[in-house]
Design a protein around this motif. Sequence first.
Motif, short mmCIF file in Angstrom:
data_model
loop_
_atom_site.label_atom_id
_atom_site.label_comp_id
_atom_site.label_asym_id
_atom_site.label_seq_id
_atom_site.Cartn_x
_atom_site.Cartn_y
_atom_site.Cartn_z
N GLY A 55 33.60 36.13 36.16
CA GLY A 55 34.06 35.47 36.02
C GLY A 55 34.07 34.65 34.04
O GLY A 55 32.48 36.28 33.57
N MET B 193 35.96 41.73 32.53
CA MET B 193 35.60 40.32 32.93
C MET B 193 34.57 39.94 32.12
O MET B 193 33.67 40.41 32.11
N GLN C 31 37.64 30.54 36.51
CA GLN C 31 37.01 30.98 37.31
C GLN C 31 35.70 30.34 37.26
O GLN C 31 35.17 29.96 36.96
N THR D 107 40.04 35.22 33.28
CA THR D 107 38.90 34.90 33.70
C THR D 107 38.24 33.20 33.04
O THR D 107 37.39 33.14 34.44
N SER E 111 33.68 45.63 32.76
CA SER E 111 32.88 43.92 32.84
C SER E 111 31.72 43.84 32.24
O SER E 111 30.90 44.60 32.67
N CYS F 198 42.86 41.39 31.64
CA CYS F 198 41.60 40.30 31.69
C CYS F 198 41.91 39.35 33.48
O CYS F 198 42.84 38.98 33.61
N GLY F 199 40.67 39.69 34.53
CA GLY F 199 40.87 38.29 35.74
C GLY F 199 42.71 38.31 36.17
O GLY F 199 42.40 38.22 37.26
#
Length: 419
Positions: A161, A219, A174, A171, A157, A394-395
């Motif tokens: 976010g 992320m 967030q 993501t 990442s 992702c996320g």
Amino acid sequence: MTMVPGEAESMPSHAEAAARATAPLGNAPLEKVALETYVPLAKPSLVGLSRAELAARLGDIGVPSAQQKMRVQQLWHWIYVRGAQDFDAMSNMSKDMRAELDRHFTLARPEIAVEQISGDGTRKWLLRLPSGLEGERAHEVECVYIPEVDRGTLCVSSQVGCTLNCSFCHTGTQRLVRNLTAGEIVGQVMVARDRLGDWADRTTPNGGRLVTNIVMMGMGEPLYNFDAVRDALLVVSDGDGIGISRRRITLSTSGVVPNIARTGAEIGVSLAISLHAVRDELRDELVPLNRKYPIGELLEACRNYPGVSNARRITFEYVMLKGVNDSLDDARLLVKLLKGIPAKINLIPFNPWPGSRYECSDWDQIEKFSEYVFNAGYSSPVRTPRGRDILAACGQLKSETEKLSARERQALRAMAMTD
Ligand code: SAH
Ligand code: SF4
């Protein structure tokens, strides 16, 4: 040895790095950016620093400049080749030097909040980073290791976010957003090597490493945190340290056109573009950054990417969304658009998340799309979903763990530590 007076004064670099980490994100949309103060640790960590930064830190604690180069070389080896977690391990340094380093610095990595291991060997770590606000929960990012027959890829990442709100990506929903520091980015690789036991003293028949490839596909948008991502990747690719070559590092961007040429010139890693649509109207909706940098400009930047060739192709990622971008007309236009660019196409089955408005294309349709693309000369383009049982996309680990109680989180953490 001359000592600088107060601890706080002796460690300006961390505060500087923190200021950089929370600075406004260039020309990124700013609405979602929480400009939070990053609380410097009592003792800053040396993990993730470049050679020049290490030399400066040694200067701060009074190491004479004539000795700095040799000391930096020693630290570099212990930190990035041997994975040392404390200064005591550094057996070729005097006891005094080790004690001095220990008085001012640590070799701390990001803290593991949760570790999950999938049935297919995929591992996912949720890492906790300081948010800086009293009473505010810590920031969290994720990092995923995907073992394959001939390689092991770590998905890293770049931000907590993301400011960019792609409509299919969790993501982007967030609330908290901040840039990671270079140390926090390198720290993800360190954590993975620690947990996998993947340092120089690991014995394998061929002496090979488990983490062989890095993808900046976790992320965040790496090109909206350019300086930290560049500094981190230069550390990760250093041949005398972590030693993952630039060819084995891929940076994925949603299309921050002004930083694409810089990526080639200043980092020299492989490039992946999150294309996902072949018409501006649809891409504006899926990847809103397209309104700023439309497809034509993006592909022009790809044509001019430094070092691009048939041996070093650009990867175009294309998430398969049922009834949205998965028709054979889309496939035809995709092939037409990429004509003349040394390209690979990576079809990604959409990974749904709670509340997402899309569905993954039917397998049948993915196969037809893939076959069209294959017949146009692009090989094995579908990305196999990995670690589905641990929500390795992702996320998604973050949203799942947010639902866990403090006790459950503690239990998971304990499991991670005893494994
Ligand atoms: N911000 C960068 C890198 C992180 S995202 C970028 O957008 O390229 C890494 C890849 O995962 C991107 O191609 C992104 O579009 C894709 N992705 C995001 N959410 C996804 C989902 N729910 N299912 C499948 N792929 C997804
Ligand atoms: Fe950000 Fe990439 Fe997700 Fe888009 S796909 S919101 S750029 S992380």
